[in-house]
Design a protein around this motif. Structure first.
Motif, PDB file in Angstrom:
ATOM      1  N   ALA A   8       2.049   9.049   5.806  1.00 15.84           N
ATOM      2  CA  ALA A   8       1.308   8.097   4.814  1.00 15.84           C
ATOM      3  C   ALA A   8      -0.049   8.300   5.066  1.00 15.84           C
ATOM      4  CB  ALA A   8       1.985   6.846   4.789  1.00 15.84           C
ATOM      5  N   MET A  34      -4.713  -0.611   0.541  1.00 10.05           N
ATOM      6  CA  MET A  34      -5.932  -0.484   1.265  1.00 10.05           C
ATOM      7  C   MET A  34      -6.123   0.474   2.360  1.00 10.05           C
ATOM      8  SD  MET A  34      -6.601  -4.481   1.654  1.00 10.05           S
ATOM      9  CE  MET A  34      -8.183  -4.503   2.326  1.00 10.05           C
ATOM     10  N   VAL A  35      -5.041   1.193   2.792  1.00 14.00           N
ATOM     11  CA  VAL A  35      -4.932   2.231   3.922  1.00 14.00           C
ATOM     12  C   VAL A  35      -5.844   3.175   3.646  1.00 14.00           C
ATOM     13  CG1 VAL A  35      -3.466   3.926   4.789  1.00 14.00           C
ATOM     14  CG2 VAL A  35      -2.628   1.330   4.781  1.00 14.00           C
ATOM     15  N   THR A  46      -0.969   2.176  10.247  1.00  9.37           N
ATOM     16  CA  THR A  46      -0.399   3.032   9.511  1.00  9.37           C
ATOM     17  C   THR A  46      -0.076   4.449  10.034  1.00  9.37           C
ATOM     18  OG1 THR A  46      -1.718   2.251   7.498  1.00  9.37           O
ATOM     19  CG2 THR A  46      -0.746   4.433   7.216  1.00  9.37           C
ATOM     20  N   ARG A  98      12.370  -7.155  10.006  1.00  8.35           N
ATOM     21  CA  ARG A  98      11.625  -5.905   9.892  1.00  8.35           C
ATOM     22  C   ARG A  98      10.321  -5.996  10.342  1.00  8.35           C
ATOM     23  NH1 ARG A  98      13.927  -2.087   5.887  1.00  8.35           N
ATOM     24  NH2 ARG A  98      12.143  -0.949   6.730  1.00  8.35           N
ATOM     25  N   ASP A  99       9.560  -7.073  10.337  1.00 13.82           N
ATOM     26  CA  ASP A  99       8.480  -7.391  10.749  1.00 13.82           C
ATOM     27  C   ASP A  99       8.401  -7.170  12.454  1.00 13.82           C
ATOM     28  OD1 ASP A  99       7.121  -7.526   8.272  1.00 13.82           O
ATOM     29  OD2 ASP A  99       8.355  -9.361   8.283  1.00 13.82           O
ATOM     30  N   PHE A 139       8.121   9.119  -0.761  1.00 18.50           N
ATOM     31  CA  PHE A 139       7.091   8.195  -0.599  1.00 18.50           C
ATOM     32  C   PHE A 139       6.176   8.037   0.566  1.00 18.50           C
ATOM     33  CE2 PHE A 139       9.874   6.083  -3.728  1.00 18.50           C
ATOM     34  CZ  PHE A 139       9.206   6.858  -4.767  1.00 18.50           C
ATOM     35  N   LYS A 140       4.914   7.787   0.574  1.00 13.35           N
ATOM     36  CA  LYS A 140       4.039   7.770   1.784  1.00 13.35           C
ATOM     37  C   LYS A 140       3.671   6.383   1.694  1.00 13.35           C
ATOM     38  CE  LYS A 140       3.613  12.499   1.881  1.00 13.35           C
ATOM     39  NZ  LYS A 140       3.513  13.424   2.867  1.00 13.35           N
ATOM     40  N   LEU A 141       4.601   5.461   2.082  1.00 16.25           N
ATOM     41  CA  LEU A 141       4.305   4.083   2.179  1.00 16.25           C
ATOM     42  C   LEU A 141       4.646   3.461   3.507  1.00 16.25           C
ATOM     43  CD1 LEU A 141       5.752   2.926  -1.287  1.00 16.25           C
ATOM     44  CD2 LEU A 141       3.296   3.264  -0.628  1.00 16.25           C
ATOM     45  N   VAL A 142       3.949   2.457   3.893  1.00 19.03           N
ATOM     46  CA  VAL A 142       4.474   1.727   5.108  1.00 19.03           C
ATOM     47  C   VAL A 142       5.488   0.717   4.899  1.00 19.03           C
ATOM     48  CG1 VAL A 142       3.599   0.744   7.303  1.00 19.03           C
ATOM     49  CG2 VAL A 142       2.595   2.581   6.384  1.00 19.03           C
ATOM     50  N   ASP A 143       6.481   0.738   5.396  1.00 17.84           N
ATOM     51  CA  ASP A 143       7.608  -0.142   5.055  1.00 17.84           C
ATOM     52  C   ASP A 143       7.183  -1.702   5.288  1.00 17.84           C
ATOM     53  OD1 ASP A 143       9.350   1.340   3.730  1.00 17.84           O
ATOM     54  OD2 ASP A 143      10.846   1.361   5.467  1.00 17.84           O
ATOM     55  N   VAL A 144       6.632  -1.979   6.600  1.00 17.36           N
ATOM     56  CA  VAL A 144       6.454  -3.265   6.896  1.00 17.36           C
ATOM     57  C   VAL A 144       4.993  -3.655   6.412  1.00 17.36           C
ATOM     58  CG1 VAL A 144       7.788  -3.058   9.116  1.00 17.36           C
ATOM     59  CG2 VAL A 144       5.350  -2.326   8.971  1.00 17.36           C
ATOM     60  N   PHE A 145       4.313  -3.002   5.725  1.00 11.70           N
ATOM     61  CA  PHE A 145       3.071  -3.409   4.978  1.00 11.70           C
ATOM     62  C   PHE A 145       3.629  -4.001   3.564  1.00 11.70           C
ATOM     63  CE2 PHE A 145      -0.244  -0.649   7.229  1.00 11.70           C
ATOM     64  CZ  PHE A 145       0.182  -0.935   8.385  1.00 11.70           C
ATOM     65  N   TYR A 202       9.406  -2.878   2.270  1.00 18.21           N
ATOM     66  CA  TYR A 202      10.788  -2.662   2.644  1.00 18.21           C
ATOM     67  C   TYR A 202      11.734  -3.693   1.542  1.00 18.21           C
ATOM     68  CZ  TYR A 202       9.921  -6.922   5.338  1.00 18.21           C
ATOM     69  OH  TYR A 202       9.165  -7.962   5.954  1.00 18.21           O
ATOM     70  N   LYS A 260      -1.451   2.997  -6.075  1.00 19.84           N
ATOM     71  CA  LYS A 260      -2.562   3.364  -4.750  1.00 19.84           C
ATOM     72  C   LYS A 260      -3.405   4.485  -4.903  1.00 19.84           C
ATOM     73  CE  LYS A 260      -0.802   5.506  -0.786  1.00 19.84           C
ATOM     74  NZ  LYS A 260       0.323   5.579   0.085  1.00 19.84           N
ATOM     75  N   LEU A 316      -5.954  -1.568  10.227  1.00 21.11           N
ATOM     76  CA  LEU A 316      -4.626  -1.286   9.140  1.00 21.11           C
ATOM     77  C   LEU A 316      -4.381   0.365   9.267  1.00 21.11           C
ATOM     78  CD1 LEU A 316      -3.124  -2.542   6.920  1.00 21.11           C
ATOM     79  CD2 LEU A 316      -5.034  -1.756   5.414  1.00 21.11           C
ATOM     80  N   ASP A 317      -5.631   1.035   9.409  1.00 18.14           N
ATOM     81  CA  ASP A 317      -5.201   2.710   9.289  1.00 18.14           C
ATOM     82  C   ASP A 317      -4.663   3.031  10.542  1.00 18.14           C
ATOM     83  OD1 ASP A 317      -6.926   2.548   7.026  1.00 18.14           O
ATOM     84  OD2 ASP A 317      -8.615   3.623   7.866  1.00 18.14           O
ATOM     85  N   GLU A 375       3.042   3.724  12.009  1.00 18.78           N
ATOM     86  CA  GLU A 375       4.220   3.641  11.170  1.00 18.78           C
ATOM     87  C   GLU A 375       4.649   4.596  10.438  1.00 18.78           C
ATOM     88  OE1 GLU A 375       6.014   0.924  10.742  1.00 18.78           O
ATOM     89  OE2 GLU A 375       4.923  -0.538  12.063  1.00 18.78           O
ATOM     90  N   ASN A 376       3.868   5.268   9.712  1.00 16.38           N
ATOM     91  CA  ASN A 376       4.199   6.634   9.036  1.00 16.38           C
ATOM     92  C   ASN A 376       2.877   7.492   8.844  1.00 16.38           C
ATOM     93  OD1 ASN A 376       4.713   8.344   6.947  1.00 16.38           O
ATOM     94  ND2 ASN A 376       5.652   6.606   5.656  1.00 16.38           N
ATOM     95  N   HIS A 432       3.441  11.631  -4.115  1.00 17.83           N
ATOM     96  CA  HIS A 432       4.514  12.559  -3.463  1.00 17.83           C
ATOM     97  C   HIS A 432       5.984  12.228  -3.618  1.00 17.83           C
ATOM     98  CE1 HIS A 432       1.422  14.715  -1.155  1.00 17.83           C
ATOM     99  NE2 HIS A 432       0.688  13.414  -1.028  1.00 17.83           N
ATOM    100  N   GLU A 491      -1.758  -4.179   1.224  1.00 14.29           N
ATOM    101  CA  GLU A 491      -2.177  -3.552   2.618  1.00 14.29           C
ATOM    102  C   GLU A 491      -1.939  -1.990   2.298  1.00 14.29           C
ATOM    103  OE1 GLU A 491      -1.154  -6.247   6.593  1.00 14.29           O
ATOM    104  OE2 GLU A 491       0.680  -5.626   5.179  1.00 14.29           O
ATOM    105  N   ILE A 512      -6.584   9.435   6.072  1.00 11.70           N
ATOM    106  CA  ILE A 512      -7.024   9.169   7.471  1.00 11.70           C
ATOM    107  C   ILE A 512      -6.552  10.203   8.540  1.00 11.70           C
ATOM    108  CG2 ILE A 512      -6.135   7.642   9.240  1.00 11.70           C
ATOM    109  CD1 ILE A 512      -4.964   5.661   7.083  1.00 11.70           C
ATOM    110  N   LYS A 549       6.416  -7.042   0.482  1.00 17.13           N
ATOM    111  CA  LYS A 549       6.573  -5.988   1.490  1.00 17.13           C
ATOM    112  C   LYS A 549       7.295  -4.939   0.896  1.00 17.13           C
ATOM    113  CE  LYS A 549       4.834  -7.906   5.268  1.00 17.13           C
ATOM    114  NZ  LYS A 549       5.157  -8.617   6.147  1.00 17.13           N
TER     115      LYS A 549
END
Lengths: 331, 512
Positions: A199, B102-103, A192, A314-315, B89-95, B137, B151, A188-189, A195-196, B86, B99, A205, B135
Motif C-alpha cells: 500500500a 492521507m498516506v 504504512t 485490532r489496534d 486492496f492496498k489499504l492499512v487495516d488499522v488506519f 478492518y 483515495k 503516517l507514511d 503495516e502494508n 488495485h 488516514e 512512498i 477503520k
C-alpha cells in the motif's frame, strides 16, 4: 520512605537504558522490521562513545584539562553513529539482500557484543594499573544532575531531579517519537510501510528509503541506551559481564509491553525498573528466590501479550508486515 | 476524435524469460471509459501497472498528453494524474479511512480536518458514501473498494485505472460502482476498467481494448461489439459456449443430509435445516449469493465444521455397503472414505496448498502418512504430480517450483487435480473456476464431467448462473442458509434461479 526513594531512583536509572532501546526499536518495528539486534546495537553505542572519550581524555593533560561539554559533544554523536552503523548492517542485510530478519538480528546481537567486549577488554588492558578503564570527566558530565548543580531540594528533588541529563532526554524523545509516529504525515507514511508496504509503495512512498532511515535512526537511538549505561549507570567503566545484553532483551520486551507506542515506554520502562530491583527491597529473599523476582519484567510482558491477544483488539497488534521482506516485482 | 490521454508505444515487459507484454501500442482517450479485456494472464494488469509506476517497461515509450514520460514509481504516476485501484486492496487495516487517504500525500497532504472535508466533497460529487473515521478492518469489501477509489481521486487523479473492480462485488454493488464510473466520466475523468466479464464490458465501456497473451489485439467501439466478437478476439478462436452435460443412467444415493444446522464464529446461524441428497453420476450445483452458507455446507460434509446436534449426514459408499454417519468423524477419516473437498478461496493459496512447496510436495500433503515407517514415500507424489501436470496441462518450470510462482489458473489446476487424481467417490468443489479464463474453465468443466461419467457424485459450488444451468443436473439454491429450492438443471430458468437466491419460499424457521 528512604527505601522507596532509592528504589524509584534505581528504577529510573535502569529504566532509562531500556527506554532508549525501546524507543529506537519502536521506530524500527513501525517500519516493519523486527530488529532483534538491540542488545548488540546498545553494545556498539556504548563502546563507540567509550573509545572516543577515552581517546579524548587521554589526549588532555593537567595543563589543558578535558572539558565536560566537549566530552558530551563527542560521546553522544559517536554512540549514535556507532549504533546506527550496526543498524545499517542490519538494514542492508534485511532490506537489500532480504535476509531473514530474526536471524540477522540475532547475529547482530552476537556481533555487537563481541566487538564491544573486544574493544572494552582492550581498553581495560590499555588502562593498565587496575585493568579498569575510566573516563572520569565524561562520566561526571553525564551523571551531573540538576540537584547537584542547584542544591538539595528534599524528597521531590531526589525523586525527579537527581539524574543525569540523558534521563530527561529519554523522556522528551519518547514524547517526540510518539508525536512523530502518530501525528505527522511522515509518521503516517512510516507506519504504512510497516503495516502494508504494498500500500505504501502504491501510494508513492519510498519503502526502501523509509525502512533504511527508520532502522538506522532507530538503532542510533537504541545506542544512546548503551551510552547512558556506560557513562552514568556504570560510571564510565567497562565490564565484560553481559549486562548490556540483558538490558537489550528487556528493551525488546518493552516494545511489546508498550503496544508499539513510544509514550508508554516512559512509565513502562520505569515499571520494568521497579520490578527488576524490587527484590532488594523485599526482606528475606534467598539468592534463588531473588531470581524469581528478576524474572518479573518478562512475566509481565508475557501477561500483556496474553491479555492483548485475548482482547483481540485490532489496534493493539504489532505492525501487520512486521518481519516480512518487501520486494516490489514479486508475483 | 477525442484526444489521447495516454499513448503506449511498443511497450514490452518481461519477468525473467516470460514476456508479460510484448510490443503493445495503444491509446487511452481523454474522457472515455475504456475496458481492457483479456483472459487471465493476458497481461492486462501488468500493462496498467506500468502506467501506475509499479513496474517499469523494459522497452517502449509511454506518452501522457502527448509528452514522453518516465514513470519510475507511483509518485510519478500521481504527479501525472494517473491513479490505479488495485485488485488486491492496498489499504492499512488499522488506519481509518481518512488516514488511508492521507498516506503518501507528501507536502500537499494537509491536516486531518481538511482531508475529511475533501473526502465528503468527493463523496457528494460522485455519489459515494463512506465514513471518514471508520477503520478499514470494520469495512465491507465494497466499502474498501469505495475507499480505494476515493483515495485515488483525493490524490487528484484524472485518469483512473480499476483492476477487476467487480470481482468481489455483488450485482447491486456493481451497479452502484458503474453509476459512479459514469459520474466520473461526466466529470471529464478518464476511466480504464480491467475485466474479463463480457456483459460488464458491454454495459459500461465506450471502447474495448483486447489483450491476448501479452499482445495487443485490437480496440473496438463497444457499440459495434458483441459477446461473440469480443470472445473471439479475446481467446483467438471461437469458444464453444455449450458446456456438455452427459446423462448418466443408474444413479445411486451417495450422501443424505438431514436437518443440518450450523453457526459461524460470530454466532450467526449460517445453515438452517438443510436437507438434500446427492447421487452418484450427477453434478449437483449449489447456487446462492456469496456467503449464504455454501462454504459451511461443504465444510460440514468434509468434517471441518461443528454442526448442531440432531443433524445427520449419511454416506453410502459405492458397492451397496451400509451407510456411514459422517458427523463426528475427523476430516481425515471422511477423506479416507472417499469424500473429497477442493475449495478454492479468493486468494487461491489460502486453503489446501502450501505456496512455498512444489507441486509434488503439495500432492504429498494429503498422503504424507503413507510410506515406510517414519520415512515418506516421495515417488508416488512425484508420479501423481507429473500425471496432473500432463493431464491438466499445468504450466510450470518444474515439479519442484513453488506453486505460488505459478499463475492463478495453474494453481487451481493443481488444487482440483490433486483431489480428482485421488479417485474419490464424492467430489466437492467450490469456486473451481474462480478467476480462471474461459479455456481453463472449460478444462475444469470437462474434468468434472469425466468424474461424473465415471460414477462420482459431484457437488459444484459456483458463481456463474449460466454455467450452473448448463453444467449441473440439479441445482440446489441456498438463501440465508436455507434450501430455497432444488431445481432441475435442464429445465430451470435463470430468472427462477435468481428469484430463489434472494427469497425463501419454504416455511422458514420450522423446528429451529
Amino acid at each position: 520512605m528512604g527505601g522507596l526513594v532509592t528504589l524509584f531512583q534505581a528504577a529510573v536509572v535502569f529504566g532509562t537504558v531500556i527506554m532508549f532501546g525501546c524507543i529506537g526499536e519502536t521506530i524500527t518495528e513501525q517500519a516493519g522490521n523486527l530488529n532483534l539486534g538491540v542488545p548488540g546495537i546498545m553494545y556498539l553505542g556504548a563502546i563507540s562513545s567509550l573509545c572516543a572519550v577515552y581517546i579524548y581524555e587521554g589526549s588532555c593533560s593537567p595543563e589543558s584539562p578535558a572539558s565536560p561539554l566537549i566530552c558530551i559533544l563527542i560521546a553522544v554523536p559517536t554512540a549514535f553513529l556507532g549504533a546506527a552503523l550496526g543498524g545499517l548492517i542490519y538494514a542492508f542485510l534485511t532490506i537489500t539482500l532480504r535476509a531473514n530478519q530474526n536471524v540477522t538480528g540475532l547475529a547482530l546481537s552476537i556481533f555487537g557484543s563481541g566487538v564491544a567486549n573486544f574493544f572494552g577488554g582492550s581498553l581495560n588492558t590499555l588502562a593498565g594499573k587496575f585493568e579498569q578503564v575510566s573516563v572520569p570527566v565524561s562520566s561526571s558530565a553525564f551523571s551531573a544532575s540538576p540537584v547537584s548543580l542547584i542544591g538539595d531540594l528534599g524528597v521531590p528533588g531526589q525523586l525527579f531531579l537527581s539524574y543525569g541529563f540523558l534521563v530527561y532526554v529519554a523522556i522528551i524523545l519518547a514524547v517526540v517519537v510518539q508525536y512523530f509516529l502518530h501525528h505527522t504525515g511522515a509518521g503516517l507514511d512510516l507506519r504504512t510501510v510497516g503495516e502494508n508496504p504494498q500500500a505504501a509503495d502504491a501510494a508513492g512512498i519510498n519503502v526502501i528509503k523509509n525502512k533504511y532511515l527508520a532502522i538506522c535512526i532507530g538503532a542510533g537511538i537504541s545506542g544512546l541506551g548503551g551510552l547512558y549505561y556506560v557513562m552514568d549507570y556504570i560510571k564510565g567503566t567497562w565490564a565484560n559481564d553481559g549486562s548490556i545484553e540483558k538490558l537489550g532483551w528487556l528493551a525488546v520486551a518493552l516494545v511489546i509491553f508498550t503496544g508499539w507506542k513510544a509514550k508508554n515506554a516512559i512509565w513502562g520502562a520505569y515499571l520494568f525498573g521497579v520490578l527488576y530491583w524490587m527484590y532488594l527491597y523485599i526482606p528475606g529473599l534467598t539468592r534463588a528466590s531473588q531470581e524469581i523476582f528478576k524474572m518479573l519484567p518478562y512475566v509481565v510482558t508475557i501477561l500483556v501479550l496474553v491479555i492483548g491477544s485475548m482482547k483481540n483488539s485490532r489496534d493493539k497488534q504489532p505492525p501487520a508486515a512486521l518481519g516480512q521482506a518487501y520486494f516490489r516485482e514479486e508475483r | 476524435m477525442a484526444e489521447a490521454a495516454i499513448t503506449l508505444q511498443n511497450v514490452t515487459k518481461r519477468f525473467g524469460s516470460v514476456e508479460a507484454n510484448r510490443d503493445v501500442s495503444m491509446e487511452i482517450r481523454r474522457g472515455e471509459i475504456l475496458a481492457l479485456l483479456g483472459e487471465n494472464g493476458s497481461g492486462k494488469t501488468t500493462l496498467m501497472n506500468m502506467l501506475a509506476g509499479i513496474y517499469y517497461p523494459d522497452e517502449g515509450k509511454i506518452l501522457v498528453d502527448g509528452k514522453h514520460v518516465n514513470i519510475r514509481d507511483p509518485k510519478d504516476a500521481y504527479a501525472l494524474g494517473i491513479g490505479m485501484v488495485h485488485q488486491h486492496f492496498k489499504l492499512v487495516d488499522v488506519f481509518s479511512a481518512v488516514e488511508n487517504v492521507m498516506v503518501g500525500g507528501g507536502k500537499k497532504r494537509g491536516d486531518v480536518r481538511e482531508a475529511r472535508a475533501k473526502i465528503r466533497e468527493i463523496c457528494d460529487k460522485y455519489g459515494f458514501s463512506v465514513d471518514p473515521d471508520k477503520k478499514v478492518y470494520d469495512m465491507s469489501v465494497s466499502e474498501k473498494q469505495t475507499l480505494e477509489i476515493i483515495k485515488v481521486l483525493y490524490r487528484g487523479a484524472r485518469i483512473l485505472i480499476l483492476d477487476e473492480p467487480t470481482a468481489v462485488l455483488t450485482p447491486q454493488e456493481t451497479e452502484k460502482l458503474f453509476a459512479v464510473m459514469r459520474n466520473m466520466k461526466a466529470d471529464g475523468k478518464t476511466v480504464v476498467i480491467i475485466t474479463h466479464k463480457l456483459h460488464e464490458v458491454l454495459s459500461i465501456s465506450d471502447r474495448v481494448a483486447i489483450l491476448r497473451k501479452g499482445e495487443y489485439i485490437d480496440c473496438v467501439d463497444t457499440e459495434t461489439a458483441s459477446t461473440e466478437s469480443l470472445t473471439e478476439m479475446m481467446v483467438g478462436k471461437k469458444v464453444d459456449l455449450n458446456i456438455e452435460r452427459p446423462q448418466v443412467e443408474k444413479k445411486q444415493l451417495r450422501i443424505e443430509v438431514k436437518g443440518l444446522n450450523c453457526y459461524n464464529a460470530e454466532g450467526v446461524q449460517v445453515l438452517k435445516n438443510v436437507d438434500f441428497e446427492l447421487y452418484s453420476g450427477e453434478i449437483l450445483g449449489i447456487a446462492g449469493v456469496s456467503g449464504n452458507g455454501q462454504k459451511e455446507l461443504l465444510e460440514s460434509i468434509a468434517g471441518l465444521q461443528t454442526v448442531l446436534p440432531g443433524a445427520s449426514i449419511i454416506y453410502h459408499p459405492p458397492g451397496g455397503k451400509e451407510g456411514v454417519e459422517l458427523i463426528g468423524k475427523t476430516p481425515r477419516q471422511i477423506r479416507e472414505l472417499g469424500v473429497h473437498l477442493s475449495f478454492v478461496p479468493e486468494d487461491r493459496l489460502g486453503m489446501g496448498l502450501v505456496g512455498t512447496m512444489g507441486m509434488w510436495e503439495n500432492m504429498m500433503l494429503k498422503d504424507y502418512s503413507v510410506g515406510r515407517g517414519i520415512f515418506t514415500d516421495k515417488k508416488k507424489p512425484r508420479e501423481l504430480a507429473e500425471q496432473v501436470r500432463k493431464e491438466l496441462k499445468v504450466v510450470t518450470p518444474g515439479l519442484s517450483t513453488p506453486v505460488r510462482r505459478l499463475s492463478g489458473g495453474n494453481v487451481q489446476k493443481v488444487l482440483v487435480g490433486r483431489e480428482i487424481a485421488a479417485a474419490p467417490a464424492v467430489l466437492m468443489t467450490a469456486y473451481a473456476v474462480r478467476g480462471l479464463d474461459i479455456n481453463a474453465s472449460y478444462t475444469i468443466y470437462q474434468l468434472l464431467n469425466e468424474q461424473k461419467l465415471s460414477g462420482v457424485a459431484v457437488l459444484y459450488v459456483g458463481e456463474d448462473l449460466d454455467v450452473l444451468l448448463e453444467l449441473c443436473d440439479r441445482i440446489l439454491v441456498l438463501c440465508g442458509g436455507q434450501v430455497s429450492g432444488i431445481l432441475d438443471g435442464r429445465s430451470a430458468k435463470k430468472e427462477e434461479l435468481g428469484r430463489k437466491m434472494t427469497t425463501v419460499e419454504v416455511a422458514a424457521d420450522a423446528g429451529v
